[in-house]
Scaffold this active site. Sequence first.
Site, PDB file in Angstrom:
ATOM      1  N   THR A  96     -76.010  43.535  35.341  1.00 43.72           N
ATOM      2  CA  THR A  96     -75.043  43.338  36.432  1.00 43.72           C
ATOM      3  C   THR A  96     -73.783  44.113  36.021  1.00 43.72           C
ATOM      4  OG1 THR A  96     -74.436  41.268  35.336  1.00 43.72           O
ATOM      5  CG2 THR A  96     -75.852  41.089  37.263  1.00 43.72           C
ATOM      6  N   PHE A 157     -75.754  32.714  26.680  1.00 40.90           N
ATOM      7  CA  PHE A 157     -74.573  32.841  25.810  1.00 40.90           C
ATOM      8  C   PHE A 157     -74.881  33.558  24.500  1.00 40.90           C
ATOM      9  CE2 PHE A 157     -74.033  29.087  28.482  1.00 40.90           C
ATOM     10  CZ  PHE A 157     -72.809  29.349  29.077  1.00 40.90           C
ATOM     11  N   GLU A 160     -75.388  39.599  20.754  1.00 41.09           N
ATOM     12  CA  GLU A 160     -76.228  40.656  20.194  1.00 41.09           C
ATOM     13  C   GLU A 160     -76.104  40.637  18.677  1.00 41.09           C
ATOM     14  OE1 GLU A 160     -75.432  44.426  22.089  1.00 41.09           O
ATOM     15  OE2 GLU A 160     -75.507  43.480  24.053  1.00 41.09           O
ATOM     16  N   LYS A 209     -69.940  30.711  32.467  1.00 44.70           N
ATOM     17  CA  LYS A 209     -70.162  31.931  31.690  1.00 44.70           C
ATOM     18  C   LYS A 209     -68.902  32.806  31.657  1.00 44.70           C
ATOM     19  CE  LYS A 209     -72.143  35.290  29.584  1.00 44.70           C
ATOM     20  NZ  LYS A 209     -72.466  35.249  28.186  1.00 44.70           N
ATOM     21  N   PHE A 254     -63.121  33.744  15.791  1.00 42.25           N
ATOM     22  CA  PHE A 254     -62.479  34.613  16.785  1.00 42.25           C
ATOM     23  C   PHE A 254     -60.986  34.724  16.549  1.00 42.25           C
ATOM     24  CE2 PHE A 254     -64.966  36.424  20.296  1.00 42.25           C
ATOM     25  CZ  PHE A 254     -66.211  36.136  19.785  1.00 42.25           C
ATOM     26  N   CYS A 265     -70.395  42.927  27.429  1.00 43.31           N
ATOM     27  CA  CYS A 265     -70.056  41.754  28.246  1.00 43.31           C
ATOM     28  C   CYS A 265     -68.564  41.547  28.485  1.00 43.31           C
ATOM     29  CB  CYS A 265     -70.649  40.496  27.611  1.00 43.31           C
ATOM     30  SG  CYS A 265     -72.451  40.479  27.713  1.00 43.31           S
ATOM     31  N   LYS A 326     -69.710  46.008  17.378  1.00 49.69           N
ATOM     32  CA  LYS A 326     -69.571  45.031  16.302  1.00 49.69           C
ATOM     33  C   LYS A 326     -70.690  45.273  15.299  1.00 49.69           C
ATOM     34  CE  LYS A 326     -72.396  41.328  18.160  1.00 49.69           C
ATOM     35  NZ  LYS A 326     -72.530  39.914  18.384  1.00 49.69           N
ATOM     36  N   ARG A 333     -72.143  50.206  23.869  1.00 47.52           N
ATOM     37  CA  ARG A 333     -71.515  50.050  25.185  1.00 47.52           C
ATOM     38  C   ARG A 333     -70.106  49.472  25.057  1.00 47.52           C
ATOM     39  NH1 ARG A 333     -76.232  46.976  28.387  1.00 47.52           N
ATOM     40  NH2 ARG A 333     -76.509  46.014  26.362  1.00 47.52           N
TER      41      ARG A 333
HETATM   42  P1  NAD Z   1     -79.762  45.440  29.037  1.00 45.49           P
HETATM   43  O1  NAD Z   1     -79.078  46.601  29.638  1.00 45.49           O
HETATM   44  O2  NAD Z   1     -79.915  45.341  27.564  1.00 45.49           O
HETATM   45  O3  NAD Z   1     -81.255  45.350  29.632  1.00 45.49           O
HETATM   46  C1  NAD Z   1     -81.571  45.285  30.967  1.00 45.49           C
HETATM   47  C2  NAD Z   1     -83.030  45.709  31.161  1.00 45.49           C
HETATM   48  O4  NAD Z   1     -83.365  45.467  32.520  1.00 45.49           O
HETATM   49  C3  NAD Z   1     -83.266  47.168  30.872  1.00 45.49           C
HETATM   50  O5  NAD Z   1     -84.367  47.307  30.000  1.00 45.49           O
HETATM   51  C4  NAD Z   1     -83.594  47.746  32.256  1.00 45.49           C
HETATM   52  O6  NAD Z   1     -84.526  48.811  32.217  1.00 45.49           O
HETATM   53  C5  NAD Z   1     -84.178  46.539  32.967  1.00 45.49           C
HETATM   54  N1  NAD Z   1     -84.124  46.586  34.422  1.00 45.49           N
HETATM   55  C6  NAD Z   1     -83.139  47.080  35.209  1.00 45.49           C
HETATM   56  N2  NAD Z   1     -83.469  46.892  36.509  1.00 45.49           N
HETATM   57  C7  NAD Z   1     -84.654  46.249  36.538  1.00 45.49           C
HETATM   58  C8  NAD Z   1     -85.508  45.784  37.573  1.00 45.49           C
HETATM   59  N3  NAD Z   1     -85.166  45.942  38.852  1.00 45.49           N
HETATM   60  N4  NAD Z   1     -86.674  45.186  37.234  1.00 45.49           N
HETATM   61  C9  NAD Z   1     -87.004  45.030  35.932  1.00 45.49           C
HETATM   62  N5  NAD Z   1     -86.235  45.458  34.906  1.00 45.49           N
HETATM   63  C10 NAD Z   1     -85.073  46.054  35.206  1.00 45.49           C
HETATM   64  O7  NAD Z   1     -79.043  44.169  29.638  1.00 45.49           O
HETATM   65  P2  NAD Z   1     -78.672  42.812  28.864  1.00 45.49           P
HETATM   66  O8  NAD Z   1     -77.651  43.095  27.831  1.00 45.49           O
HETATM   67  O9  NAD Z   1     -79.938  42.124  28.499  1.00 45.49           O
HETATM   68  O10 NAD Z   1     -77.920  42.019  30.018  1.00 45.49           O
HETATM   69  C11 NAD Z   1     -78.597  41.463  31.139  1.00 45.49           C
HETATM   70  C12 NAD Z   1     -77.656  40.463  31.797  1.00 45.49           C
HETATM   71  O11 NAD Z   1     -77.356  39.395  30.888  1.00 45.49           O
HETATM   72  C13 NAD Z   1     -76.311  41.032  32.226  1.00 45.49           C
HETATM   73  O12 NAD Z   1     -75.881  40.385  33.390  1.00 45.49           O
HETATM   74  C14 NAD Z   1     -75.396  40.650  31.072  1.00 45.49           C
HETATM   75  O13 NAD Z   1     -74.055  40.545  31.464  1.00 45.49           O
HETATM   76  C15 NAD Z   1     -75.947  39.289  30.689  1.00 45.49           C
HETATM   77  N6  NAD Z   1     -75.703  38.893  29.288  1.00 45.49           N
HETATM   78  C16 NAD Z   1     -75.780  39.821  28.286  1.00 45.49           C
HETATM   79  C17 NAD Z   1     -75.565  39.413  26.965  1.00 45.49           C
HETATM   80  C18 NAD Z   1     -75.591  40.409  25.837  1.00 45.49           C
HETATM   81  O14 NAD Z   1     -75.108  40.077  24.751  1.00 45.49           O
HETATM   82  N7  NAD Z   1     -76.145  41.601  26.026  1.00 45.49           N
HETATM   83  C19 NAD Z   1     -75.306  38.071  26.682  1.00 45.49           C
HETATM   84  C20 NAD Z   1     -75.285  37.151  27.720  1.00 45.49           C
HETATM   85  C21 NAD Z   1     -75.489  37.583  29.035  1.00 45.49           C
END
Ligand code: NAD
Length: 436
Positions: A96, A157, A160, A209, A254, A265, A326, A333
């Site tokens: 997102t 929550f 990474e 969140k 923190f 995020c 980090k 990113r």
């Molecule tokens: P990411 O970019 O690591 O991975 C997303 C994956 O989704 C990619 O592999 C992409 O190819 C796939 N994708 C995109 N469109 C798709 C579709 N239509 N169908 C199937 N797969 C699809 O993303 P992320 O870091 O896992 O984050 C995902 C969500 O979780 C975001 O909203 C983010 O804000 C939230 N979030 C992330 C973290 C974090 O630490 N990364 C922690 C909590 C919440």
Amino acid sequence: MYPRRIAVIGTGYVGLTTGACLASLGHSVCCADVDPQRVERLRRGEIGMREEALAELVEAGIAAGRLIFAVGAKAALLELAQRAGPAEVVFLCVPTPMGVGGAADPTLMEATVEEIRAVLAPGAVVVNKSTVPVGTAARTAGLLGRDDVAVVSNPEFLREGSAVDDFMHPDRIVVGSDAQYAAERVAALYSKLGAPTQLTDAASAEMVKYAANCFLAMKLSYVNALSDLCERLGADVVEVTEGMGYDKRIGQRFLSPGPGWGGSCFPKDMHALLQIADGAGMDFELIRASLNTNLTTHRRVAEKVRDAAGGSVAGRRIGLLGLTFKAGTDDLRDSPALAVGRLLHADGADLVGYDPGCPAAIPGLTDGIMVVDDPEAAAKGAAALVVLTEWPQFRMLDWAALANLVETPVVIDTRNLLDPDVLRRAGFAWMGLGRS
Ligand code: NAD
């Protein structure tokens, strides 16, 4: 709890961790991604990201026959139905990203809902795990247009670098829905974890969140501004934050200053909350100020480097130690290290960067930095070395050997990571952040 059939859409940090961990808890899981090559690699157990214990969990899930992969959301539902039965729970873990004006862009979420609406089995529960604007659960239900399918918000929550551990040992699980049975079904998936579980309404779960992430980012902005003030007044921010942290209302975590906060995020969630508030007719000044403080922090670090290089970095070689946002991750990113790098690059610096999580250049992210795969290459001929990411292995570097390679033996330690005495003995001038 009894095993459920689960589809997870998106196999990034959140989706793959969710899928592999739920499989390890005994559920049958099919994970989907739009990227066919990624799916192919995942089927071979290659996870393509640096994440502690995740590869082992994926391998175990595949071997136990509880974790399979498909290309596309619809295909995942069909494949799971064929292999184990129709999906009872579908987690949406797609990106997102920051959209126009800073709001979270729901396009991928909405496209996924469109894709699966007709193939969802009656009684299925769709779960938003992605970070989404308040009101998304209600909009998802509208898009689905299915009275026999419930929507739940279950924000994630995890951090990474420790995603699996965070998933398996969460501080809390938040499940929000206006359909009680659906919220209970989702909460039951995690029952083995024994974590405090909050059942609430969907809008509040979505807000938790943003509220939590933005609070943490504001805390870091506060500490970064404080470190600037400490420096001006001759106080030591490490002493100050230790004293603050003993207060149980504040806590020690923190409270470490750095080159700014970043990652996939915090920045996007801060901008999104600002937009959410704006849409509700409120100017969230605290968020705006914290975002500005973060930019000031990047500039302040760049200025320190300029000062250390004798007033200008133009044409000077600067060695960057750390590029990821980090330690413990390969994620670049919105990395504050790269933000500082861009400022130095704009000033004409010749940048060489080393990071244990990023062995080679990544076009579009590390542009302007020559990425090398050992710290000696980053140090060679450097007018200053800048520690930007808190990799613990930087403490163990052979600093005496590095001192012989640099042009000027000065280290700007933006994480206050290194032992100043060790550095001084090795022949370096050491400058921390907020330290007298
Ligand atoms: P990411 O970019 O690591 O991975 C997303 C994956 O989704 C990619 O592999 C992409 O190819 C796939 N994708 C995109 N469109 C798709 C579709 N239509 N169908 C199937 N797969 C699809 O993303 P992320 O870091 O896992 O984050 C995902 C969500 O979780 C975001 O909203 C983010 O804000 C939230 N979030 C992330 C973290 C974090 O630490 N990364 C922690 C909590 C919440």
